[in-house]
Design a protein around this motif. Sequence first.
Motif, PDB file in Angstrom:
ATOM      1  N   GLU A   2      12.266  35.626  18.247  1.00  0.00           N
ATOM      2  CA  GLU A   2      13.361  36.192  17.476  1.00  0.00           C
ATOM      3  C   GLU A   2      13.897  35.198  16.445  1.00  0.00           C
ATOM      4  OE1 GLU A   2      16.368  37.447  20.154  1.00  0.00           O
ATOM      5  OE2 GLU A   2      15.149  39.035  21.061  1.00  0.00           O
ATOM      6  N   ASP A   3      14.545  35.767  15.368  1.00  0.00           N
ATOM      7  CA  ASP A   3      15.176  34.913  14.368  1.00  0.00           C
ATOM      8  C   ASP A   3      16.310  34.117  15.009  1.00  0.00           C
ATOM      9  OD1 ASP A   3      13.483  36.147  12.652  1.00  0.00           O
ATOM     10  OD2 ASP A   3      14.998  37.105  11.411  1.00  0.00           O
ATOM     11  N   THR A   5      19.878  32.173  14.092  1.00  0.00           N
ATOM     12  CA  THR A   5      20.924  32.011  13.083  1.00  0.00           C
ATOM     13  C   THR A   5      21.763  30.778  13.405  1.00  0.00           C
ATOM     14  OG1 THR A   5      21.052  34.400  12.736  1.00  0.00           O
ATOM     15  CG2 THR A   5      22.911  33.098  11.970  1.00  0.00           C
ATOM     16  N   PHE A  41      10.070  30.033   5.888  1.00  0.00           N
ATOM     17  CA  PHE A  41      10.492  30.571   7.184  1.00  0.00           C
ATOM     18  C   PHE A  41      11.925  30.145   7.535  1.00  0.00           C
ATOM     19  CE2 PHE A  41       5.803  30.377   7.647  1.00  0.00           C
ATOM     20  CZ  PHE A  41       5.571  31.732   7.884  1.00  0.00           C
ATOM     21  N   ILE A  62      19.033  30.895   8.506  1.00  0.00           N
ATOM     22  CA  ILE A  62      18.272  31.822   9.346  1.00  0.00           C
ATOM     23  C   ILE A  62      16.836  31.302   9.449  1.00  0.00           C
ATOM     24  CG2 ILE A  62      17.361  34.156   9.611  1.00  0.00           C
ATOM     25  CD1 ILE A  62      19.833  35.216   8.279  1.00  0.00           C
ATOM     26  N   THR A  64      13.132  31.994  10.862  1.00  0.00           N
ATOM     27  CA  THR A  64      12.207  33.037  11.317  1.00  0.00           C
ATOM     28  C   THR A  64      10.899  32.353  11.707  1.00  0.00           C
ATOM     29  OG1 THR A  64      13.200  34.596   9.744  1.00  0.00           O
ATOM     30  CG2 THR A  64      11.099  35.237  10.746  1.00  0.00           C
TER      31      THR A  64
END
Length: 303
Positions: A2-3, A5, A41, A62, A64
């Motif tokens: 999952e991303d 944050t 990314f 963020i 990724t």
Amino acid sequence: MEDLTIQITEEMTGERVDKAVSSIDEDWSRSQIQSWVKDGFVKVNGLTVKPNYKVRLEDLIIVTPPAPEELDIVAEDLDLEIVYEDEDVLVVNKPKGMVVHPAPGHTKGTLVNGLMYHCQDLSGINGIIRPGIVHRIDKDTSGLLMVAKNDAAHTSLVDQLVKKSVTRKYIALVHGHIPHDKGTIDAPIARDPKERQNMSVVDKGKHAITHFQVLERFGDFTLVECRLETGRTHQIRVHMKYIGFPLVGDPKYGPRKTMDLGGQALHAEVIGFVHPKTGEYLEFSAQPPAYFNELLESLRNKG
């Protein structure tokens, strides 16, 4: 994956973005993050930046993570020393110099390759590159590891590790004469802010406790038994260095002048846990490898 944050706080303000991101997860190296930043990314406030971008208060990062590289893991007959085995768990005595699980660029000769040859039934909780692996020891540390052969056993053993009920005793040869017979090191560990490939005692690191007891003294060296209460990366190596008695032969945390042993003089001698199915407490021990015993004998003879 999952991303992730990250909201920049005052303490992080002014840091390079690659450093700020790598401090969040100890499994991400600085070079890996730099590559992710360059490939887009990692974005700051929705925009791509360079790795040397200095983060500002309230920047929103963020991450990724790219899909992990698919590895072709093959079973290999590595003549593993299996100390105990039943339908749920096995205990293996890992030799010095063997990596526990495959990684990009290192897909052969690992403990996992050997386990896949030895038995087909390994837990799948950690995915295809870490089947059965509940915990790890460093490449150049020898000794006992418990392995889960199904997911129920894996869950039970991990739960015992979390609850700190697993017995894990190591023997280590360290530089220096430890004057007291026993002690406890309670010092948090995280990635070294200056050397990202190393771990270090850091105020805001993860809780880490090592108990030690002197077994034998050899003038400028001391043989100790270390019992882990927690299991942080490089914990014994970092903690013993922190109190001024680094491990002999340790290329990362030892002094510049140390013995060339091809790695630290550290052996996981005892492992104990409650069997996931029977509820019986099991404990196993393994003698240190020949080089370790020969080193101790040479020190005794000098005395």
